[in-house]
Design an enzyme around this catalytic site. Sequence first.
Site, PDB file in Angstrom:
ATOM      1  NE  ARG A   1      14.273   4.789  -1.509  1.00 25.82           N
ATOM      2  CZ  ARG A   1      13.008   5.136  -1.697  1.00 25.82           C
ATOM      3  NH1 ARG A   1      12.446   6.027  -0.911  1.00 25.82           N
ATOM      4  NH2 ARG A   1      12.295   4.609  -2.677  1.00 25.82           N
TER       5      ARG A   1
ATOM      6  N   GLY B   1       0.819  -1.202   0.000  1.00 26.66           N
ATOM      7  CA  GLY B   1       0.000   0.000   0.000  1.00 26.66           C
ATOM      8  C   GLY B   1       0.850   1.247   0.000  1.00 26.66           C
ATOM      9  CB  ALA B   2      -0.115   4.814   0.160  1.00 23.20           C
TER      10      ALA B   2
ATOM     11  N   GLY C   1       6.642   0.901   2.159  1.00 22.03           N
ATOM     12  CA  GLY C   1       8.049   0.518   2.048  1.00 22.03           C
ATOM     13  C   GLY C   1       8.314  -0.387   0.875  1.00 22.03           C
TER      14      GLY C   1
ATOM     15  CG  HIS D   1      11.369   7.076  -5.334  1.00 27.14           C
ATOM     16  ND1 HIS D   1      10.942   5.814  -5.676  1.00 27.14           N
ATOM     17  CD2 HIS D   1      10.475   7.536  -4.433  1.00 27.14           C
ATOM     18  CE1 HIS D   1       9.821   5.533  -5.016  1.00 27.14           C
ATOM     19  NE2 HIS D   1       9.518   6.568  -4.266  1.00 27.14           N
TER      20      HIS D   1
END
Length: 399
Positions: free
Chosen positions: A273, A229-230, A233, A270
């Site tokens: 990372r 889900g949102a 992770g 993103h």
Amino acid sequence: MELTLLGTGAPAGLPRPDCPCAACACALGPDARAATSLLVDGALLLDLTPGAAFAAARAGRSLGGVRQVLLSHPHDGPAVEVPAGLPQPGRVPDGRELALLTGHRVRAVAMDAPGTGYAVTGPDGQRLLYLPPGGAPAGLEAPAEPYAMVVLDVLGRPDALARLREVGAVVPTTDVIAVHLDHDVPPGAEVRRRLAAAGARAVPDGTTLEVGAYEDVPDVPRRTLVLGGARSGKSVEAERRLEAFPEVLYVATGGSRNGDTEWASRVSAHQERRPGSWRTVETCDLVPLFKDDGPPLLVDCLSLWLTDAMDAVGAWDDAEWADGGERALRERVRALTDAVRETRRTVVAVSNEVGSGIVPATASGRRYRDELGRLNAAFAQECEQVLLVVAGQALVLRG
């Protein structure tokens, strides 16, 4: 060449003294680890740690035959009493080679952080590489001769394993052993799962391994679907599965969204990372990528690919949906799953799991929810491994 791991933990051990964290509380029995120390053929000791003599005795080994003690850590570490009869610990300068009377040759490997790595060649010609915590080899040149076994900080420096793979020092037959294990990851099944995704494994303290012997090295799944889900992770989990491999192609299906600043902030997070060696391409044209040869693909995400596909066939309009839109979408999904079935690339795909929440209030919302459920099920059918991430915890559904 025989290797006994007297300890496999971080310098402070696991559990850490007086640490109340959940990981340390669970580090019991075979998951409890002393600081990493390696005994090679009873003659060479890599890193002298507190209690090394007792650790050797528990493993059915003796330090009485040790002729050389070498340190790898960036400093000499805490004061450790040298057991009687053991030579004083030393360090080989970077790039230099030390020949032992036992027939072992030890070459010091320069690191990109303080510390020393050691490449050990045994009298039988088998090759072992041992790296200190927090370090990766510096100045690697391709092609490199592959090692039979590599012992390193897989979870702390997955990029070190990626570099070794890139130059050919680690190949599919290399036995990759994770050491310097700390409390950043819950021990037990979770550690084993994360290491298996990187093609590595951990062993309990006191384990003796034969360098060069065939081991059941974990196979990295070729196709993996990560659901969640949102903010569950799921993207972090997907990225983690490929961070020990070089030249990953990150396929972003979301686009720029016409200058949406909140979306741009998500994209930036993103990007920060990801390892610097990864390349990024923004596209929803996934079928050609699956059909081409090349480095591993990380597709993030299928739910945005579906949004683009539904836009293209007019699926949001009831009339267009009934007049060929549904059939056109089915054909696009079939082409995608066929390409996944036939691909020879390593693929990790991310998708949202939306079927467990509130029922959408609109017909188009319900249509999207239903089609995403169908897409996830069809894509999962073609994958060796399927994960569901909930609250940052990955549950293995398949594989």
